[in-house]
Scaffold this motif. Structure first.
Motif, mmCIF file in Angstrom:
data_model
loop_
_atom_site.group_PDB
_atom_site.id
_atom_site.type_symbol
_atom_site.label_atom_id
_atom_site.label_comp_id
_atom_site.label_asym_id
_atom_site.label_seq_id
_atom_site.Cartn_x
_atom_site.Cartn_y
_atom_site.Cartn_z
ATOM 1 N N GLN A 271 0.837 -1.191 0.000
ATOM 2 C CA GLN A 271 0.000 0.000 0.000
ATOM 3 C C GLN A 271 0.875 1.244 0.000
ATOM 4 O O GLN A 271 2.014 1.216 0.465
ATOM 5 N N PHE A 272 0.350 2.351 -0.552
ATOM 6 C CA PHE A 272 1.151 3.563 -0.574
ATOM 7 C C PHE A 272 0.312 4.782 -0.227
ATOM 8 O O PHE A 272 -0.903 4.815 -0.418
ATOM 9 N N SER B 97 -4.171 2.571 -1.914
ATOM 10 C CA SER B 97 -3.520 3.872 -1.806
ATOM 11 C C SER B 97 -4.380 4.895 -1.070
ATOM 12 O O SER B 97 -5.606 4.781 -1.007
ATOM 13 N N ARG B 98 -3.685 5.897 -0.542
ATOM 14 C CA ARG B 98 -4.313 7.108 -0.031
ATOM 15 C C ARG B 98 -3.517 8.295 -0.567
ATOM 16 O O ARG B 98 -2.290 8.265 -0.593
ATOM 17 N N GLU C 174 -4.101 6.990 9.356
ATOM 18 C CA GLU C 174 -5.303 6.291 8.879
ATOM 19 C C GLU C 174 -4.934 4.982 8.198
ATOM 20 O O GLU C 174 -5.641 3.971 8.331
ATOM 21 N N THR C 175 -3.842 4.991 7.455
ATOM 22 C CA THR C 175 -3.412 3.770 6.768
ATOM 23 C C THR C 175 -2.967 2.712 7.761
ATOM 24 O O THR C 175 -3.211 1.518 7.575
ATOM 25 N N LEU C 176 -2.313 3.136 8.837
ATOM 26 C CA LEU C 176 -1.912 2.187 9.876
ATOM 27 C C LEU C 176 -3.126 1.594 10.586
ATOM 28 O O LEU C 176 -3.163 0.394 10.885
ATOM 29 N N ASP C 177 -4.143 2.435 10.850
ATOM 30 C CA ASP C 177 -5.334 1.984 11.573
ATOM 31 C C ASP C 177 -6.304 1.219 10.677
ATOM 32 O O ASP C 177 -6.884 0.202 11.089
ATOM 33 N N GLN D 177 -7.121 -3.581 -0.970
ATOM 34 C CA GLN D 177 -6.276 -3.936 -2.107
ATOM 35 C C GLN D 177 -7.172 -4.294 -3.283
ATOM 36 O O GLN D 177 -8.113 -5.065 -3.134
ATOM 37 N N PRO D 178 -6.960 -3.716 -4.455
ATOM 38 C CA PRO D 178 -7.773 -4.077 -5.611
ATOM 39 C C PRO D 178 -7.771 -5.582 -5.854
ATOM 40 O O PRO D 178 -6.754 -6.248 -5.673
#
Length: 400
Positions: free
Chosen positions: A318-319, A336-337, A353-356, A361-362
């Motif tokens: 993820q990125f 992604s974000r 937010e990405t950690l939580d 994933q597509p």
């Protein structure tokens, strides 16, 4: 076809990891065509390398990378002044090599990457020898002209005079159009990924190989340590996360003039103990870094389409990236974000937010291979040779 490529963005003995995206693309073209590369080396880079103990270039200044012959003329210029003259100096520096290779190799097409001075100079040399030329633009060479006004005139001339212009994103193609290139000469070709190297793998095993902590979140940055890539924004954001009590390690892969400042910034932000700088690593070692990372972060202030995001998402990583240039055009390819460029607070929030709550994933990731990109470039080359205004569906950019 016989393709003569002109670019400073190519590996050389002093910078073996330089512009690996170009190396991969040329290697893919060489699988189907005959290719020679002329890659001028700045005299300042050569002088620095020699002073640090690097051996000189071989006699004749020719080497082979992936069985592709590369000529390395020396590029002369006056550092930091008279930038408007860099195009003429670049042309003068490579002229003898260009004419000799053109006479011996008899190319069908010239392929130049980077608008100015590379493209500007190559266009003049190609047209003097009655050769068609395709210019590929990457991002900063076109998008950062306001910050480099001395490049503007030469860049516009290159875009308007090339027989074809290849852009790596729709955003970049739009800018090329605004600068005066006619739409029938603009072709949109996204970069590809070497799927033999970049594919998902086990995170635990990757961390074991790299010696990384198995439990702590690993935030990864891969790129040059330069202002336009925004590593300072990332360090600032990570300092904010640390103050919130969020656990993580920050791993920075790459080198550049900002390193010492970034080290000082990390100390000021209180994250020196959890920040590691690794310098440049071989391109074929990057997949393990992507697989080991909790996320890749790219906080660029400007971009075309970053290969590092394509490669990370191909590894299932993820990125978090700034919403600039062509980044939104490829965000759907991975988990992604995106955040507002230049805003460390927004970046800190996006990382938290990405950690939580990791983004989904597509289910099906469509990856463009280097072979596909080479085929599309080949179609553009053929259209330039034939002076055909139209090529295969899906590779032309038509403005809406």
């Amino acid at each position: 076809m016989r393709i003569l490529t002109v670019t400073n963005l190519y590996p050389n003995p002093f910078q073996p990891q330089r512009a690996t995206f170009n190396r991969e693309q040329i290697r893919a073209l060489a699988c189907e065509h005959q290719v020679i590369v002329i890659s001028p080396i700045a005299w300042t880079d050569e002088l620095t390398a020699r002073r640090t103990g690097s051996p000189p270039l071989p006699h004749g200044r020719r080497m082979y990378w992936d069985d592709v012959a590369v000529e390395y003329p020396r590029s002369w210029f006056i550092p930091r002044v008279f930038r408007g003259s860099y195009g003429k100096l670049f042309q003068w520096s490579l002229a003898n090599t260009f004419y000799r290779v053109a006479r011996e190799f008899r190319p069908d097409i010239v392929f130049a990457t980077w608008a100015y001075p590379d493209g500007w100079a190559a266009i003049r040399l190609a047209h003097k020898t009655d050769l068609p030329i395709v210019l590929k633009v990457h991002g900063s060479d076109v998008l950062e002209l306001d910050k480099h006004p001395s490049r503007r005139k030469g860049t516009i001339e290159a875009l308007q005079q090339a027989d074809r212009v290849v852009a790596v994103s729709r955003d970049l193609a739009t800018k090329v159009l605004e600068l005066g290139a006619t739409p029938e000469r603009i072709h949109l070709i996204y970069n590809g990924v070497d799927q033999r190297i970049f594919f998902p793998g086990d995170r635990i095993e990757a961390r074991q190989r790299l010696g990384l902590d198995q439990k702590r979140p690993a935030i990864l940055y891969v790129g040059n340590l330069v202002q336009i890539k925004g590593p300072d924004i990332l360090v600032d954001a990570c300092g904010r996360l640390a103050k919130q009590g969020i656990e993580f390690d920050l791993h920075i892969v790459g080198k550049g003039p900002m390193r010492q400042n970034l080290e000082r910034q990390a100390a000021i932000c209180g994250i020196a103990g959890r920040t590691r700088f690794y310098g440049t690593i071989p391109h074929n070692h990057l997949p393990d870094w992507f697989r080991a990372a909790t996320m890749l972060v790219l906080p660029s202030r400007s971009e075309g389409v970053p290969n590092v995001l394509l490669e990370a998402s191909a590894c299932g990583t993820q990125f978090v990236a700034s919403c600039v240039g062509g980044v939104p055009e490829i965000a759907h390819l991975g988990a992604s974000r995106l955040f507002k460029p230049g805003d460390p607070n927004q970046l800190a929030n996006a990382i938290a937010e990405t950690l939580d709550n990791p983004p989904d994933q597509p289910i099906s990731l469509t990856r463009r291979t280097q072979a596909v990109v080479a085929q599309e470039l080949g179609s553009v080359f053929q259209s330039a040779i034939r002076k055909d205004p139209l090529i295969a569906s899906g590779t032309i950019f038509w403005p809406k």
